[in-house]
Design a protein around this motif. Structure first.
Motif, PDB file in Angstrom:
ATOM      1  N   THR A  15       0.826  -1.205   0.000  1.00  0.00           N
ATOM      2  CA  THR A  15       0.000   0.000   0.000  1.00  0.00           C
ATOM      3  C   THR A  15       0.858   1.253   0.000  1.00  0.00           C
ATOM      4  N   PHE A  16       1.890   1.256   0.823  1.00  0.00           N
ATOM      5  CA  PHE A  16       2.799   2.395   0.838  1.00  0.00           C
ATOM      6  C   PHE A  16       3.489   2.561  -0.513  1.00  0.00           C
ATOM      7  N   ALA A  17       3.894   1.460  -1.121  1.00  0.00           N
ATOM      8  CA  ALA A  17       4.564   1.534  -2.421  1.00  0.00           C
ATOM      9  C   ALA A  17       3.615   2.065  -3.497  1.00  0.00           C
ATOM     10  N   SER A  18       2.348   1.657  -3.462  1.00  0.00           N
ATOM     11  CA  SER A  18       1.375   2.164  -4.427  1.00  0.00           C
ATOM     12  C   SER A  18       1.174   3.673  -4.264  1.00  0.00           C
ATOM     13  N   TRP A  19       1.094   4.099  -3.003  1.00  0.00           N
ATOM     14  CA  TRP A  19       0.953   5.538  -2.749  1.00  0.00           C
ATOM     15  C   TRP A  19       2.176   6.296  -3.243  1.00  0.00           C
ATOM     16  N   LEU A  20       3.373   5.754  -2.991  1.00  0.00           N
ATOM     17  CA  LEU A  20       4.601   6.416  -3.420  1.00  0.00           C
ATOM     18  C   LEU A  20       4.693   6.465  -4.942  1.00  0.00           C
ATOM     19  N   GLU A  21       4.306   5.380  -5.605  1.00  0.00           N
ATOM     20  CA  GLU A  21       4.352   5.357  -7.065  1.00  0.00           C
ATOM     21  C   GLU A  21       3.417   6.407  -7.665  1.00  0.00           C
ATOM     22  N   LYS A  22       2.197   6.508  -7.135  1.00  0.00           N
ATOM     23  CA  LYS A  22       1.263   7.515  -7.641  1.00  0.00           C
ATOM     24  C   LYS A  22       1.793   8.925  -7.414  1.00  0.00           C
ATOM     25  N   ARG A  23       2.408   9.136  -6.262  1.00  0.00           N
ATOM     26  CA  ARG A  23       2.955  10.456  -5.962  1.00  0.00           C
ATOM     27  C   ARG A  23       4.094  10.804  -6.914  1.00  0.00           C
ATOM     28  N   LEU A  24       4.955   9.828  -7.193  1.00  0.00           N
ATOM     29  CA  LEU A  24       6.058  10.068  -8.119  1.00  0.00           C
ATOM     30  C   LEU A  24       5.547  10.342  -9.530  1.00  0.00           C
ATOM     31  N   ARG A  25       4.531   9.600  -9.939  1.00  0.00           N
ATOM     32  CA  ARG A  25       3.983   9.810 -11.287  1.00  0.00           C
ATOM     33  C   ARG A  25       3.309  11.185 -11.391  1.00  0.00           C
ATOM     34  N   ARG A  26       2.605  11.597 -10.345  1.00  0.00           N
ATOM     35  CA  ARG A  26       1.981  12.923 -10.385  1.00  0.00           C
ATOM     36  C   ARG A  26       3.032  14.026 -10.440  1.00  0.00           C
ATOM     37  N   GLY A  27       4.140  13.816  -9.736  1.00  0.00           N
ATOM     38  CA  GLY A  27       5.181  14.832  -9.728  1.00  0.00           C
ATOM     39  C   GLY A  27       5.899  14.976 -11.052  1.00  0.00           C
ATOM     40  N   LYS A  28       5.821  13.928 -11.904  1.00  0.00           N
ATOM     41  CA  LYS A  28       6.532  13.967 -13.179  1.00  0.00           C
ATOM     42  C   LYS A  28       5.633  14.310 -14.354  1.00  0.00           C
ATOM     43  N   LYS A  29       4.346  14.534 -14.097  1.00  0.00           N
ATOM     44  CA  LYS A  29       3.438  14.864 -15.186  1.00  0.00           C
ATOM     45  C   LYS A  29       3.710  16.276 -15.694  1.00  0.00           C
ATOM     46  N   SER A  30       3.599  16.454 -16.986  1.00  0.00           N
ATOM     47  CA  SER A  30       3.730  17.767 -17.603  1.00  0.00           C
ATOM     48  C   SER A  30       2.803  17.831 -18.793  1.00  0.00           C
ATOM     49  N   THR A  31       2.593  19.001 -19.303  1.00  0.00           N
ATOM     50  CA  THR A  31       1.698  19.147 -20.448  1.00  0.00           C
ATOM     51  C   THR A  31       2.334  18.663 -21.726  1.00  0.00           C
ATOM     52  N   GLY A  32       3.666  18.684 -21.777  1.00  0.00           N
ATOM     53  CA  GLY A  32       4.346  18.267 -23.001  1.00  0.00           C
ATOM     54  C   GLY A  32       4.359  19.338 -24.067  1.00  0.00           C
TER      55      GLY A  32
END
Length: 294
Positions: free
Chosen positions: A259-276
């Motif tokens: 559960t912690f790893a899933s939360w961390l993965e989502k947080r990392l993915r949100r932090g790397k999102k950009s409009t492109g």
């Protein structure tokens, strides 16, 4: 209506799937009832068997919590050593220098091919003959040694595969703008690969937690699973109850980790999102002027 991956089900297929689902649930319910009645006939569901776990704290303080602490201690130390060591070995396997890449590959493949239990026994003999580690601490040292050697090798392959899975154009573009190879690895490849590797890394960490039980079975390491035998003997052969409580604790530990790893993965993915979107030079200059004025 069809999907990109498969054809949509028709009325007959939907009815057939409903029938299969009902049959499966009935079979599962019948199996559960058979297990319940069998345990009840053997007296395994009597309150006296379960009373030590729900009617007092003696079983928890004497057997379970010490086993949980030893399991978590061994697993945490193995994780702390295996993760950076596996990352270093995985990156070293990608080196352009053969004198680094080939020896590291031999080490990784060697320890990855040996069962972790054999590595634990090897560690026991090593600490017994060539060190001054006390006999009380020797089982934990042996368990951690076996876990580190095996899981660091597996994590090295996960790291290597995660980096190789990235598009080559990213490293080529980074080299084209003048970055050195170590900068490309630190600033371009690793940050992206970590997010992609996280599910596989967490799966291996769960394996580390479960493999601590091998030390209790062979090396008399007092971990969680090893507490079942003395506990069930002391409380009147309540083996089923003891194993059930221990299994629930293992599930809770591993579920918390995932559960912690899933939360961390989502947080990392949100932090790397950009409009492109690519901004024109005028917009970049305006943004810089605004930032300087602020």
């Amino acid at each position: 209506m069809t999907s990109v991956l498969y054809d949509a089900q028709g009325p007959r297929a939907k009815r057939r799937n409903v029938v299969y689902t009902v049959v499966f649930l009935l079979a599962l319910a019948a199996l559960g009832w058979w297990v319940f009645t069998s345990l009840d006939d053997k007296g395994q569901l009597d309150w006296e068997k379960w009373k030590p776990f729900f009617g007092g704290t003696e079983a928890w303080s004497t057997y379970i919590w010490p086993g949980v602490l030893n399991t978590l201690k061994a697993a945490a130390l193995a994780m702390l050593i295996s993760l950076p060591l596996g990352a270093v070995l995985g990156i070293a396997r990608l080196s352009d220098h053969a004198w680094i890449r080939i020896p590291v590959a031999i080490v990784v493949e060697f320890f990855r091919a040996i069962p972790v239990l054999v590595l634990m026994i090897f560690g026991q003999a090593l600490f017994s003959q060539y060190t001054n580690v006390s006999s009380d601490d020797r089982p934990m040292y042996s368990v951690i040694t076996g876990l580190v050697l095996y899981n660091a090798s597996v994590l090295a392959e996960i790291v290597r595969a995660g980096i190789l899975a990235l598009p080559k154009g990213q490293s080529e573009a980074a080299l084209a703008i003048g970055l050195r190879k170590n900068q490309v690895m630190r600033f371009i490849l690793l940050p992206q690969a970590v997010t992609a590797m996280l599910p596989a890394i967490v799966s291996q960490l769960v394996v580390i937690v479960k493999d601590t039980a091998l030390g209790g079975a062979v090396l008399t390491f007092p971990e969680l699973l090893a507490s079942v035998s003395p506990m069930s003997s002391y409380y009147g052969a309540n083996t089923i109850a003891s194993f059930t409580i221990v299994a629930v604790i293992y599930i809770a530990i591993n579920f918390s980790l995932t559960t912690f790893a899933s939360w961390l993965e989502k947080r990392l993915r949100r932090g790397k999102k950009s409009t492109g979107a690519v901004l024109p030079p005028a917009a970049v200059g305006a943004a810089e002027s605004t930032g300087a004025a602020a």
